[in-house]
Design a protein around this motif. Structure first.
Motif, PDB file in Angstrom:
ATOM      1  N   ILE A  35       3.950  11.119 -18.371  1.00 55.08           N
ATOM      2  CA  ILE A  35       3.354  10.433 -17.223  1.00 55.08           C
ATOM      3  C   ILE A  35       2.634   9.215 -17.763  1.00 55.08           C
ATOM      4  CG2 ILE A  35       1.827  10.651 -15.250  1.00 55.08           C
ATOM      5  CD1 ILE A  35       2.231  13.643 -15.393  1.00 55.08           C
ATOM      6  N   LEU A 104      -1.356  11.771 -19.570  1.00 57.68           N
ATOM      7  CA  LEU A 104      -1.720  11.011 -18.364  1.00 57.68           C
ATOM      8  C   LEU A 104      -3.050  10.299 -18.556  1.00 57.68           C
ATOM      9  CD1 LEU A 104      -1.429  12.461 -14.814  1.00 57.68           C
ATOM     10  CD2 LEU A 104      -3.509  11.337 -15.488  1.00 57.68           C
ATOM     11  N   LEU A 112      -6.271   0.637 -19.095  1.00 51.23           N
ATOM     12  CA  LEU A 112      -7.526  -0.089 -18.884  1.00 51.23           C
ATOM     13  C   LEU A 112      -7.823  -1.014 -20.052  1.00 51.23           C
ATOM     14  CD1 LEU A 112      -9.730   2.753 -17.402  1.00 51.23           C
ATOM     15  CD2 LEU A 112      -8.686   0.854 -16.196  1.00 51.23           C
ATOM     16  N   GLN A 115      -5.671  -4.022 -19.768  1.00 53.56           N
ATOM     17  CA  GLN A 115      -6.184  -4.927 -18.731  1.00 53.56           C
ATOM     18  C   GLN A 115      -7.319  -5.780 -19.267  1.00 53.56           C
ATOM     19  OE1 GLN A 115      -7.390  -3.029 -15.086  1.00 53.56           O
ATOM     20  NE2 GLN A 115      -5.421  -1.997 -14.864  1.00 53.56           N
ATOM     21  N   ARG A 119      -7.756  -9.790 -19.897  1.00 59.16           N
ATOM     22  CA  ARG A 119      -8.891 -10.528 -19.354  1.00 59.16           C
ATOM     23  C   ARG A 119      -9.561 -11.350 -20.450  1.00 59.16           C
ATOM     24  NH1 ARG A 119     -11.229  -6.141 -16.417  1.00 59.16           N
ATOM     25  NH2 ARG A 119      -9.774  -6.373 -14.695  1.00 59.16           N
ATOM     26  N   THR A 228      -1.584  -2.456 -11.419  1.00 62.22           N
ATOM     27  CA  THR A 228      -2.084  -1.440 -10.497  1.00 62.22           C
ATOM     28  C   THR A 228      -1.459  -1.573  -9.109  1.00 62.22           C
ATOM     29  OG1 THR A 228      -3.927  -2.873  -9.986  1.00 62.22           O
ATOM     30  CG2 THR A 228      -4.309  -1.201 -11.641  1.00 62.22           C
ATOM     31  N   TYR A 229      -0.954  -2.778  -8.758  1.00 64.52           N
ATOM     32  CA  TYR A 229      -0.318  -2.927  -7.452  1.00 64.52           C
ATOM     33  C   TYR A 229       1.001  -2.172  -7.393  1.00 64.52           C
ATOM     34  CZ  TYR A 229      -3.484  -6.860  -6.938  1.00 64.52           C
ATOM     35  OH  TYR A 229      -4.588  -7.657  -6.882  1.00 64.52           O
ATOM     36  N   VAL A 232       1.916   2.782  -8.244  1.00 66.12           N
ATOM     37  CA  VAL A 232       2.089   3.861  -7.269  1.00 66.12           C
ATOM     38  C   VAL A 232       3.515   3.859  -6.735  1.00 66.12           C
ATOM     39  CG1 VAL A 232       1.337   4.800  -5.081  1.00 66.12           C
ATOM     40  CG2 VAL A 232      -0.331   3.831  -6.628  1.00 66.12           C
ATOM     41  N   MET A 236       6.433   6.713  -6.972  1.00 64.85           N
ATOM     42  CA  MET A 236       7.036   7.208  -5.733  1.00 64.85           C
ATOM     43  C   MET A 236       8.548   7.170  -5.811  1.00 64.85           C
ATOM     44  SD  MET A 236       5.309   8.376  -3.370  1.00 64.85           S
ATOM     45  CE  MET A 236       3.601   8.646  -3.059  1.00 64.85           C
ATOM     46  N   SER A 270       0.182  -2.067   7.546  1.00 59.21           N
ATOM     47  CA  SER A 270      -0.586  -0.888   7.126  1.00 59.21           C
ATOM     48  C   SER A 270       0.063   0.382   7.644  1.00 59.21           C
ATOM     49  CB  SER A 270      -2.015  -0.954   7.652  1.00 59.21           C
ATOM     50  OG  SER A 270      -2.584  -2.185   7.344  1.00 59.21           O
TER      51      SER A 270
ATOM     52  N   VAL B  10       0.948  15.392 -10.636  1.00 55.01           N
ATOM     53  CA  VAL B  10       1.354  14.009 -10.410  1.00 55.01           C
ATOM     54  C   VAL B  10       0.901  13.559  -9.037  1.00 55.01           C
ATOM     55  CG1 VAL B  10       3.316  12.478 -10.159  1.00 55.01           C
ATOM     56  CG2 VAL B  10       3.320  14.189 -11.942  1.00 55.01           C
ATOM     57  N   PHE B  11       1.016  14.483  -8.062  1.00 57.20           N
ATOM     58  CA  PHE B  11       0.659  14.072  -6.710  1.00 57.20           C
ATOM     59  C   PHE B  11      -0.830  13.846  -6.540  1.00 57.20           C
ATOM     60  CE2 PHE B  11       4.891  14.751  -5.275  1.00 57.20           C
ATOM     61  CZ  PHE B  11       4.972  13.782  -4.311  1.00 57.20           C
ATOM     62  N   ILE B  13      -2.765  12.740  -8.780  1.00 58.08           N
ATOM     63  CA  ILE B  13      -3.037  11.441  -9.385  1.00 58.08           C
ATOM     64  C   ILE B  13      -2.567  10.310  -8.474  1.00 58.08           C
ATOM     65  CG2 ILE B  13      -2.438   9.935 -11.318  1.00 58.08           C
ATOM     66  CD1 ILE B  13      -4.333  12.219 -11.976  1.00 58.08           C
ATOM     67  N   LEU B  14      -1.393  10.491  -7.881  1.00 59.43           N
ATOM     68  CA  LEU B  14      -0.886   9.453  -6.998  1.00 59.43           C
ATOM     69  C   LEU B  14      -1.820   9.246  -5.817  1.00 59.43           C
ATOM     70  CD1 LEU B  14       2.955  10.071  -6.928  1.00 59.43           C
ATOM     71  CD2 LEU B  14       1.740   8.136  -7.872  1.00 59.43           C
ATOM     72  N   LEU B  17      -4.758   7.365  -6.962  1.00 62.54           N
ATOM     73  CA  LEU B  17      -4.428   5.969  -7.205  1.00 62.54           C
ATOM     74  C   LEU B  17      -4.339   5.198  -5.906  1.00 62.54           C
ATOM     75  CD1 LEU B  17      -1.741   5.832  -9.963  1.00 62.54           C
ATOM     76  CD2 LEU B  17      -3.861   4.577  -9.838  1.00 62.54           C
ATOM     77  N   LEU B  18      -3.781   5.860  -4.889  1.00 63.76           N
ATOM     78  CA  LEU B  18      -3.654   5.204  -3.593  1.00 63.76           C
ATOM     79  C   LEU B  18      -5.017   4.833  -3.064  1.00 63.76           C
ATOM     80  CD1 LEU B  18      -0.957   7.023  -1.503  1.00 63.76           C
ATOM     81  CD2 LEU B  18      -1.124   4.606  -2.060  1.00 63.76           C
ATOM     82  N   LEU B  20      -7.701   4.367  -4.766  1.00 63.22           N
ATOM     83  CA  LEU B  20      -8.256   3.296  -5.585  1.00 63.22           C
ATOM     84  C   LEU B  20      -7.590   1.980  -5.255  1.00 63.22           C
ATOM     85  CD1 LEU B  20      -8.588   4.975  -9.058  1.00 63.22           C
ATOM     86  CD2 LEU B  20     -10.399   4.180  -7.575  1.00 63.22           C
ATOM     87  N   ALA B  21      -6.245   2.020  -5.124  1.00 64.60           N
ATOM     88  CA  ALA B  21      -5.517   0.786  -4.856  1.00 64.60           C
ATOM     89  C   ALA B  21      -5.958   0.209  -3.521  1.00 64.60           C
ATOM     90  CB  ALA B  21      -4.021   1.046  -4.845  1.00 64.60           C
ATOM     91  N   LYS B  25      -8.741  -4.013  -4.410  1.00 63.88           N
ATOM     92  CA  LYS B  25      -8.269  -5.374  -4.624  1.00 63.88           C
ATOM     93  C   LYS B  25      -8.752  -6.297  -3.538  1.00 63.88           C
ATOM     94  CE  LYS B  25      -6.048  -2.988  -7.290  1.00 63.88           C
ATOM     95  NZ  LYS B  25      -5.610  -1.974  -6.424  1.00 63.88           N
ATOM     96  N   THR B  34     -11.790  -0.271  -9.611  1.00 63.63           N
ATOM     97  CA  THR B  34     -10.553   0.284 -10.153  1.00 63.63           C
ATOM     98  C   THR B  34     -10.627   0.270 -11.665  1.00 63.63           C
ATOM     99  OG1 THR B  34      -9.725  -1.471  -8.778  1.00 63.63           O
ATOM    100  CG2 THR B  34      -8.208   0.309  -9.326  1.00 63.63           C
ATOM    101  N   ASN B  35     -11.311  -0.716 -12.182  1.00 64.89           N
ATOM    102  CA  ASN B  35     -11.362  -0.814 -13.627  1.00 64.89           C
ATOM    103  C   ASN B  35     -12.603  -0.112 -14.107  1.00 64.89           C
ATOM    104  OD1 ASN B  35      -9.595  -2.546 -12.653  1.00 64.89           O
ATOM    105  ND2 ASN B  35     -10.381  -4.345 -13.683  1.00 64.89           N
ATOM    106  N   PRO B 226      -2.432  -4.409   4.116  1.00 70.30           N
ATOM    107  CA  PRO B 226      -3.393  -3.725   3.241  1.00 70.30           C
ATOM    108  C   PRO B 226      -3.816  -4.649   2.105  1.00 70.30           C
ATOM    109  CG  PRO B 226      -1.391  -2.416   3.535  1.00 70.30           C
ATOM    110  CD  PRO B 226      -1.137  -3.746   4.150  1.00 70.30           C
ATOM    111  N   GLY B 228      -4.183  -6.068  -1.423  1.00 72.11           N
ATOM    112  CA  GLY B 228      -3.289  -5.937  -2.555  1.00 72.11           C
ATOM    113  C   GLY B 228      -1.834  -5.879  -2.157  1.00 72.11           C
ATOM    114  N   HIS B 229      -1.522  -6.120  -0.877  1.00 73.43           N
ATOM    115  CA  HIS B 229      -0.136  -6.136  -0.407  1.00 73.43           C
ATOM    116  C   HIS B 229       0.609  -7.260  -1.124  1.00 73.43           C
ATOM    117  CE1 HIS B 229       2.820  -4.869   2.511  1.00 73.43           C
ATOM    118  NE2 HIS B 229       3.061  -6.107   2.869  1.00 73.43           N
TER     119      HIS B 229
END
Lengths: 301, 426
Positions: A35, A104, A112, A115, A119, A228-229, A232, A236, A270, B10-11, B13-14, B17-18, B20-21, B25, B34-35, B226, B228-229
């Motif tokens: 992961i 993970l 991080l 990143q 920076r 990070t964008y 996810v 998926m 959204s 995994v889920f 974490i996902l 992350l969602l 956080l995401a 931003k 996030t950081n 949203p 960060g789109h």
């Protein structure tokens, strides 16, 4: 009618972008079961590499050559991300195989750090990558404009997919790779250096993330947090497609990409995203292993 | 079984992350960090000095790490520069200003906690800081409870007026409302509203919709994405279908990059469609690319190219201090103004006591880089000149319209009949 064609094109375009960011992950996560939360940062490395190549071209090459920097940026991005991946595997991930939660957390930390590194080197604000002139504009068909950049990304994904298919399923190193991923002990008994295979496999997955980053400079922002964008979405796609199968990743990307554009057009951005995630959750309830299930004894234990 | 456990991991974490995401931003909304990289920039050496004798301590509280560092570090830089300049000229009341720099880390509870620390432990005379509306809302009760004084340097959605905050950025009637009127007069009646999905764009668009109704505009569409789109293909299809004259853009942060790049690729040039942004300044232009943005409009109170003598020296000094590649922008200038205004108020009051400084600050005038500004005694906002600029190919703005004289701040839009329902509805 025009709108339908355009939206269909947009759907394929988004699918191609999703596929590109998920391809590398389908190797590191799908095949190797690592992961890798730093996958997004490997994308970022690819994007910054494109930026550096662009600056070098602007400084040292005649202006007429500038447009071709992008052709060079793609292999260079692959190479740089490949090296980062190799170092990451040999320095860290190698010690964490079979411990998914540890890897993970560790890769999250690495992400991080990368990143912050970006920076420190390039500064916190976004940087601009000028797209090459030959990718500006689009193909006009009737009332619709199909941007060259999106067509280019679709083409790039097809090429990557083909090369990966040939490598994994039609070459000797690829066969060794599959052997190690499917049955490590047996492969080792047959004299395959599993360590070397692990390292190269991970590095290849990272390199493809680098290509993705390079391509994303055409359509999106380039900053320390771009990874990070996309991370996810990348997970998926791989999970929906079915862990461990290339063709599954393709279906996963198409499924998410097309439904996303459809829902977004009917509702709002959204709400569209929410609906897509609901569909994914519902689908995984029905078929927990994704679109394409891998038939392998190693998953039974 | 192992497989199932692993997948559920995994889920989790996902899902995390969602979340956080979703929060991370943005420029003006809730910024969960996030950081969580824990890198606290220590710009110190200044802490630990006594607030006695020839020194006055002031707090500087911005995000020096995390997602908001992109924007806030530059504001901190200009505030530090103002302090250095004032000190070089002999300080305030003959005393040297000593900045105590704290990191809000893009996280609003941290802002509240650091604000408390600055006031209670460091006993600073005042604090310059904040950027996101959520960081301001988090600090507000602390400043009101301890009777501190906060100088907040960013344009915001209005509808607020704390006795312990000085607002040196624009409120809605100094940015959005005049921009809409200008667009209606010069660019067309049909508006498409596009924004990030959080409080600032939604409040701003609520105001714009009311204004369109009375000033004869027409709403062609309203879309939120949203934070960060990154893919605007569908939104652009919707814009094409709606055929508006104007896109009023309240997108925030990185989404702007994706939107403008993709708009250009879709074959829509600034000649075909007018876009006006309220969150794109000089610094953002560098990240998007001037070639992509050329010909689009923005509404602010200050541009690097604003032609005043004070601005010439300001830009020159800023570049000399921080490098030629740096640019100045509206919030950077508003932060700089805040320090000078505070220093002037302290001089006038002859004291650093908050209540006396606030009294002295009433109707205080200053020649800022953006032109003359004045503190409105009633609302503690600034009178500011509204400027609409067009992006040029070199990444700078060309001013195409300004309000002529500084506009009186009206955070609750009391002076506008059509806005009654808004200010009362709150």
């Amino acid at each position: 009618m025009d709108v339908i064609i355009l939206q269909l094109f947009n759907g394929f375009s988004i699918s191609s972008i999703l596929l590109l960011i998920a391809l590398g992950l389908s190797i590191t996560f799908g095949l190797m079961k690592v992961i890798n939360m730093a996958h997004g940062e490997l994308i970022m490395i690819g994007a910054y590499t494109a930026y550096v190549v662009q600056n070098l071209f602007a400084d040292y090459m005649p202006a007429s050559m500038f447009g071709w920097y992008f052709a060079l940026a793609i292999p260079v991005s692959f190479a740089v991300a490949f090296v980062f991946g190799l170092v990451l595997e040999m320095g860290l991930i190698r010690f964490l195989y079979g411990r998914p939660l540890d890897s993970l957390l560790a890769t999250w930390g690495v992400g991080l750090m990368l990143q912050q590194l970006a920076r420190s080197i390039f500064g916190a604000p976004n940087v601009g990558v000028k797209s090459p002139a030959w990718l500006d504009g689009g193909m006009t068909v009737g009332d619709n404009v199909f941007p060259y950049k999106r067509l280019f990304i679709i083409g790039l994904v097809l090429v990557c997919l083909l090369v990966m298919y040939l490598y994994i399923y039609r070459s000797h190193p690829g066969r060794r790779m599959r052997a190690v991923m499917q049955n490590r002990e047996m492969a080792a008994c047959l004299g395959i250096s599993t360590r070397r295979v692990d390292a190269t496999t991970f590095a290849i997955g990272s390199g493809i993330a680098g290509i993705a980053g390079c391509a994303l400079t055409l359509i999106g922002p380039i900053g320390p947090t771009i990874g990070t964008y996309y991370i996810v979405d990348a997970f998926m796609v791989v999970v929906l497609g079915g862990v461990g199968k290339l063709v599954g990743t393709v279906f996963g990307a198409l499924g998410i990409g097309l439904s996303n554009t459809l829902f977004e057009y009917w509702t709002t951005a959204s709400l569209g995203k929410v609906l897509v995630f609901l569909c994914i959750v519902a689908f995984l309830q029905w078929k927990p292993s994704g679109f394409v299930a891998m038939r392998s004894r190693s998953l039974d234990n | 079984m192992k497989g199932a456990f692993w997948k559920s991991g995994v889920f989790v974490i996902l899902a995390l992350l969602l979340v956080l995401a979703g929060c991370g931003k943005n420029d003006n909304a809730a910024s969960t960090t996030t950081n969580a990289d824990g890198t606290k920039t220590d710009n110190g050496g200044s802490t630990g000095s006594e607030n006695s004798g020839g020194e006055i301590k002031v707090g500087i509280l911005h995000s020096l790490s995390g997602t908001m560092a992109i924007s806030e570090v530059s504001v901190k830089d200009s505030e530090m520069m103002a302090i250095d300049e004032i000190n070089a000229k002999g300080g305030v009341m003959g005393k040297k200003i000593v900045p105590v720099v704290e990191d809000g880390a893009s996280d609003w509870p941290t802002f509240a906690e650091k604000a408390r620390k600055l006031i209670s432990e460091d006993k600073v005379a005042t604090v310059f800081g904040g950027w996101t509306s959520s960081s301001r809302k988090a600090m507000l009760p602390v400043f009101e409870e301890l009777n501190g004084l906060l100088w907040y340097p960013v344009q915001y959605e209005g509808l607020e007026q704390s006795p312990n905050i000085m607002y040196t950025g624009a409120t809605t009637n100094q940015q959005i409302v005049p921009a809409v009127s200008w667009l209606l007069e010069n660019k067309g009646k049909k508006f498409f509203l596009l924004g990030s999905d959080y409080v600032f764009p939604r409040t701003a668009n609520k105001i714009i919709k009311e204004q369109l109704k009375v000033e004869g505009g027409e709403l062609a569409g309203e879309e939120y994405t949203p934070l960060g789109h990154t893919d605007y293909a569908t939104i652009i299809s919707k814009i094409k279908a709606a055929k508006p004259d104007v896109v009023f853009n309240t997108l925030n942060g990185d989404s702007n990059v994706a939107f403008f790049k993709q708009l250009k690729d879709a074959g829509i040039s600034s000649g075909d469609l007018t876009t006006l942004s309220v969150s794109v300044a000089e610094e953002e232009i560098r990240g998007i690319g001037a070639d992509v943005l050329a010909g689009t409009f923005a509404a602010w109170n200050y541009y690097e190219t604003t032609d005043t003598p004070a601005n010439k020296t300001f830009v020159e000094n800023y570049k000399k201090k921080y490098g030629d590649d740096r640019v100045t922008a509206d919030p950077i200038e508003a932060g700089y103004d805040a320090v000078y205004l505070w220093a002037a108020a302290v001089e006038k009051a002859g004291s650093t006591e908050v209540d006396k400084v606030k009294d002295a600050a009433k109707e205080l005038e200053w020649d800022a880089p953006e032109g003359k500004v004045k503190i409105d005694g009633e609302t503690q906002h600034l009178y500011k000149t509204v400027r609409i600029g067009e992006v040029q190919t070199d990444g700078q703005f060309k001013e195409v319209w300004n309000s002529g004289s500084p506009v009186k701040p009206d955070p609750f839009l009391k002076g506008y009949d059509w806005a009654k329902s808004l200010s009362e509805g709150k």
